[in-house]
Write a protein that holds these residues in place. Structure first.
Motif, PDB file in Angstrom:
ATOM      1  N   SER A  89      78.721 -31.561  21.315  1.00  0.00           N
ATOM      2  CA  SER A  89      78.969 -31.742  19.899  1.00  0.00           C
ATOM      3  C   SER A  89      78.383 -30.570  19.143  1.00  0.00           C
ATOM      4  CB  SER A  89      78.335 -33.053  19.416  1.00  0.00           C
ATOM      5  OG  SER A  89      78.333 -33.122  17.998  1.00  0.00           O
TER       6      SER A  89
ATOM      7  N   TRP B  50      75.332 -42.687  15.672  1.00  0.00           N
ATOM      8  CA  TRP B  50      75.331 -42.489  14.221  1.00  0.00           C
ATOM      9  C   TRP B  50      73.934 -42.748  13.659  1.00  0.00           C
ATOM     10  CZ3 TRP B  50      80.303 -43.868  11.191  1.00  0.00           C
ATOM     11  CH2 TRP B  50      80.177 -43.524   9.848  1.00  0.00           C
TER      12      TRP B  50
ATOM     13  N   PRO C  71      77.383 -36.387  10.323  1.00  0.00           N
ATOM     14  CA  PRO C  71      78.810 -36.675  10.140  1.00  0.00           C
ATOM     15  C   PRO C  71      79.066 -38.169  10.079  1.00  0.00           C
ATOM     16  CG  PRO C  71      78.369 -36.125  12.428  1.00  0.00           C
ATOM     17  CD  PRO C  71      77.070 -35.914  11.683  1.00  0.00           C
TER      18      PRO C  71
ATOM     19  N   ARG D  31      80.927 -40.358  11.653  1.00  0.00           N
ATOM     20  CA  ARG D  31      81.770 -40.652  12.814  1.00  0.00           C
ATOM     21  C   ARG D  31      80.940 -41.285  13.914  1.00  0.00           C
ATOM     22  NH1 ARG D  31      81.639 -34.723  13.479  1.00  0.00           N
ATOM     23  NH2 ARG D  31      80.398 -34.219  15.328  1.00  0.00           N
TER      24      ARG D  31
END
Length: 209
Positions: free
Chosen positions: A4, A186, A204, A206
């Motif tokens: 990521s 998250w 983010p 998501r």
């Protein structure tokens, strides 16, 4: 673990085997000893005795927030051992969390990785962190708190469904597994940003990596 661009990465290995039905059924009871250990290092005070005149037990530790905040603002430093402490305690907390969420049936270790992979940045406070941002990060993360409140409610429902699935099939349904891991991912990103102050990159919105 998937790569990521966000500096906080979290993953849990999916168990490619049948999970223990017995320990799954009694998971809240089985987890009591390690939950006590986690509570002991997470901080807090317990007083025993009438009118608080009895013995007092003070748990040491907890995730460090106010100390790093002051050091970043006034000295532009984040002591390395504070980063190490927060990283290892958060990893331990996650191992206990995934055990309670039935994602792994191995008893949580206090130091071994097991099925959890949590990578946090190790910033140079002077070069990588804005010295004033820690004062408002907790407030900037408010939208995440609201979304996570609903996501955790959904995750609890997912864990209850998975509990029945494991009892009958020995398997954690993969879509439910990915969802619960995504909520935890998250959550960890928000904690690292707003409370551990390890990155200035806004988390983010998501579930995925």
């Amino acid at each position: 673990m998937a790569i990521s661009s966000y500096p906080v990465q979290f993953a849990v290995d999916y168990p490619e085997r049948k999970l223990n039905r017995l320990t799954t059924f009694f998971r809240p009871l089985v987890a009591i000893p390690i939950a006590i250990v986690l509570g002991a290092v997470n901080g807090g005070t317990v007083q025993l005795g009438a009118e608080q005149r009895g013995a007092t037990f003070v748990a040491a530790g907890g995730l460090l927030f106010f100390g790093p905040l002051l050091m970043i603002v006034f000295r532009q430093k984040y002591p390395r051992w504070w980063i190490d402490w927060n990283r290892e305690l958060l990893r331990f907390t996650n191992r206990v969390g995934i055990f309670l969420a039935l994602l792994d049936d191995r008893y949580p270790s206090t130091d071994e990785r097991q099925a959890v992979a949590l990578d946090l940045p190790e910033p140079d406070a002077r070069a990588d962190l804005n010295r004033w941002l820690p004062l408002v990060k907790w407030l900037l993360a408010l939208p995440h708190y609201i979304v996570l409140a609903f996501l955790w409610l959904a995750a609890i429902v997912a864990v209850l469904i998975a509990w029945f699935a494991i009892l009958f099939t020995g398997r954690y349904p993969r879509p439910l597994f990915d969802f619960v891991v995504g909520v935890a991912r998250w959550h960890n990103r928000v904690v690292a940003y707003a409370w551990l102050l390890l990155t200035d990159a806004y988390p983010p919105f998501r579930l995925g990596a």
